[in-house]
Design a protein around this motif. Structure first.
Motif, PDB file in Angstrom:
ATOM      1  N   GLY A   1       0.811  -1.210   0.000  1.00 28.23           N
ATOM      2  CA  GLY A   1       0.000   0.000   0.000  1.00 28.23           C
ATOM      3  C   GLY A   1       0.843   1.258   0.000  1.00 28.23           C
ATOM      4  O   GLY A   1       2.059   1.219   0.172  1.00 28.23           O
ATOM      5  N   ALA A   2       0.168   2.398  -0.193  1.00 31.67           N
ATOM      6  CA  ALA A   2       0.848   3.690  -0.221  1.00 31.67           C
ATOM      7  C   ALA A   2      -0.055   4.758   0.373  1.00 31.67           C
ATOM      8  O   ALA A   2      -1.293   4.653   0.338  1.00 31.67           O
ATOM      9  CB  ALA A   2       1.230   4.066  -1.654  1.00 31.67           C
ATOM     10  N   LYS A   3       0.561   5.794   0.946  1.00 31.85           N
ATOM     11  CA  LYS A   3      -0.174   6.932   1.476  1.00 31.85           C
ATOM     12  C   LYS A   3       0.741   8.151   1.489  1.00 31.85           C
ATOM     13  O   LYS A   3       1.959   8.036   1.361  1.00 31.85           O
ATOM     14  CB  LYS A   3      -0.697   6.644   2.878  1.00 31.85           C
ATOM     15  N   PHE A   4       0.144   9.339   1.629  1.00 27.78           N
ATOM     16  CA  PHE A   4       0.923  10.560   1.721  1.00 27.78           C
ATOM     17  C   PHE A   4       0.206  11.550   2.626  1.00 27.78           C
ATOM     18  O   PHE A   4      -0.987  11.409   2.929  1.00 27.78           O
ATOM     19  CB  PHE A   4       1.160  11.171   0.340  1.00 27.78           C
ATOM     20  N   THR A   5       0.955  12.562   3.083  1.00 30.07           N
ATOM     21  CA  THR A   5       0.381  13.644   3.875  1.00 30.07           C
ATOM     22  C   THR A   5       0.676  14.957   3.173  1.00 30.07           C
ATOM     23  O   THR A   5       1.640  15.073   2.408  1.00 30.07           O
ATOM     24  CB  THR A   5       0.969  13.683   5.295  1.00 30.07           C
ATOM     25  N   GLY A   6      -0.176  15.941   3.417  1.00 32.07           N
ATOM     26  CA  GLY A   6       0.008  17.238   2.776  1.00 32.07           C
ATOM     27  C   GLY A   6      -1.067  18.215   3.181  1.00 32.07           C
ATOM     28  O   GLY A   6      -1.914  17.927   4.047  1.00 32.07           O
ATOM     29  N   THR A   7      -1.062  19.381   2.562  1.00 36.89           N
ATOM     30  CA  THR A   7      -2.029  20.430   2.856  1.00 36.89           C
ATOM     31  C   THR A   7      -3.444  19.953   2.560  1.00 36.89           C
ATOM     32  O   THR A   7      -3.747  19.519   1.447  1.00 36.89           O
ATOM     33  CB  THR A   7      -1.728  21.680   2.005  1.00 36.89           C
ATOM     34  N   GLY A   8      -4.307  20.018   3.562  1.00 33.83           N
ATOM     35  CA  GLY A   8      -5.701  19.644   3.363  1.00 33.83           C
ATOM     36  C   GLY A   8      -5.937  18.155   3.221  1.00 33.83           C
ATOM     37  O   GLY A   8      -7.047  17.740   2.848  1.00 33.83           O
ATOM     38  N   VAL A   9      -4.942  17.328   3.495  1.00 29.46           N
ATOM     39  CA  VAL A   9      -5.100  15.872   3.391  1.00 29.46           C
ATOM     40  C   VAL A   9      -5.515  15.326   4.751  1.00 29.46           C
ATOM     41  O   VAL A   9      -4.766  15.459   5.727  1.00 29.46           O
ATOM     42  CB  VAL A   9      -3.793  15.198   2.934  1.00 29.46           C
ATOM     43  N   PRO A  10      -6.704  14.734   4.870  1.00 35.97           N
ATOM     44  CA  PRO A  10      -7.136  14.199   6.168  1.00 35.97           C
ATOM     45  C   PRO A  10      -6.231  13.058   6.613  1.00 35.97           C
ATOM     46  O   PRO A  10      -5.696  12.323   5.783  1.00 35.97           O
ATOM     47  CB  PRO A  10      -8.566  13.706   5.892  1.00 35.97           C
ATOM     48  N   PRO A  11      -6.020  12.903   7.912  1.00 30.34           N
ATOM     49  CA  PRO A  11      -5.185  11.804   8.420  1.00 30.34           C
ATOM     50  C   PRO A  11      -5.713  10.453   7.945  1.00 30.34           C
ATOM     51  O   PRO A  11      -6.921  10.211   7.938  1.00 30.34           O
ATOM     52  CB  PRO A  11      -5.295  11.951   9.944  1.00 30.34           C
TER      53      PRO A  11
END
Length: 222
Positions: free
Chosen positions: A189-199
């Motif tokens: 799997g993959a995920k990312f974090t950033g501006t306006g990205v919900p946890p």
């Protein structure tokens, strides 16, 4: 009677060909699941059909087996795409590609990416990342990646100011596959974090890769 049987056989052949092509990259667009329910028919297609090449995407006239699967999702101001191999040979090179793009209606320079994490299949050994995009202002060649010793997950973390989305970000996570074994855990799997990205409680996009003996692969590894 002979003409009727020939017509039925032709219809079945066309139907099977469409099914096998549809389980490839184009058919998986928009999906965030692992597609585990398609593993058996896909493996049958791998055994019976030749591997697709670039000509098949331009002229999709004959059935073939697509060795990659792609998924896509919209998260906040971003579009995330994830491409992964369906099967690899033991100890072979395996590439997982994560692409993050800013949506056209998002908030300009305020759109930032702060981290990108990839979870490889069990037993895969991390090799390196290759990063493209982000314009010419930021050089990410050799950007440090951290690996979780417990899970094997690989994370790229941006500097405190984040990575401004002046261009798409495309990251190739490269691994050496593990050994083939019956019932091996091939989920990733993959995920990312950033501006306006919900946890994210889990992975934002997921998939499944089979580790198979060379003799069982159609056309070799990825």
């Amino acid at each position: 009677m002979m003409r009727r049987c020939a017509s039925i056989l032709a219809a079945v052949t066309i139907g099977v060909g469409g099914l096998m092509i549809g389980t490839g990259a184009a058919g998986a667009e928009g999906s965030s699941g692992s597609g585990s329910g398609d593993l058996l028919p896909d493996k049958i297609g791998q055994q019976l059909l030749r591997e697709c090449d670039t000509r098949d995407y331009m002229f999709p006239l004959f059935p073939c087996w697509e060795p990659w699967v792609s998924a896509r999702t919209e998260i906040g101001d971003f579009t995330m795409r994830y491409q992964s191999p369906k099967s690899v040979a033991p100890q072979s090179r395996a590439a997982y590609i994560v692409t993050i793009a800013r949506n056209s209606e998002s908030g300009g320079d305020e759109a930032l990416v702060t981290s990108i994490t990839h979870q490889p299949p069990k037993g895969f050994k991390f090799s390196k990342t290759e990063i493209y995009g982000l314009g010419f202002e930021i050089q990410l060649s050799g950007w440090p990646a951290t690996t979780d010793p417990a899970t094997g997950a690989v994370t790229l973390t941006a500097p405190p100011e984040g990575w401004p989305m002046v261009d798409d970000i495309r990251i190739e996570f490269l691994y050496t596959a593990g050994d083939a074994q019956d019932g091996a855990d091939g989920d990733h799997g993959a995920k990312f974090t950033g501006t306006g990205v919900p946890p994210a409680d889990g992975w934002q996009l997921t998939g499944h890769t089979r580790v198979e003996t060379v003799s069982s692969l159609n056309g070799g590894s990825s």
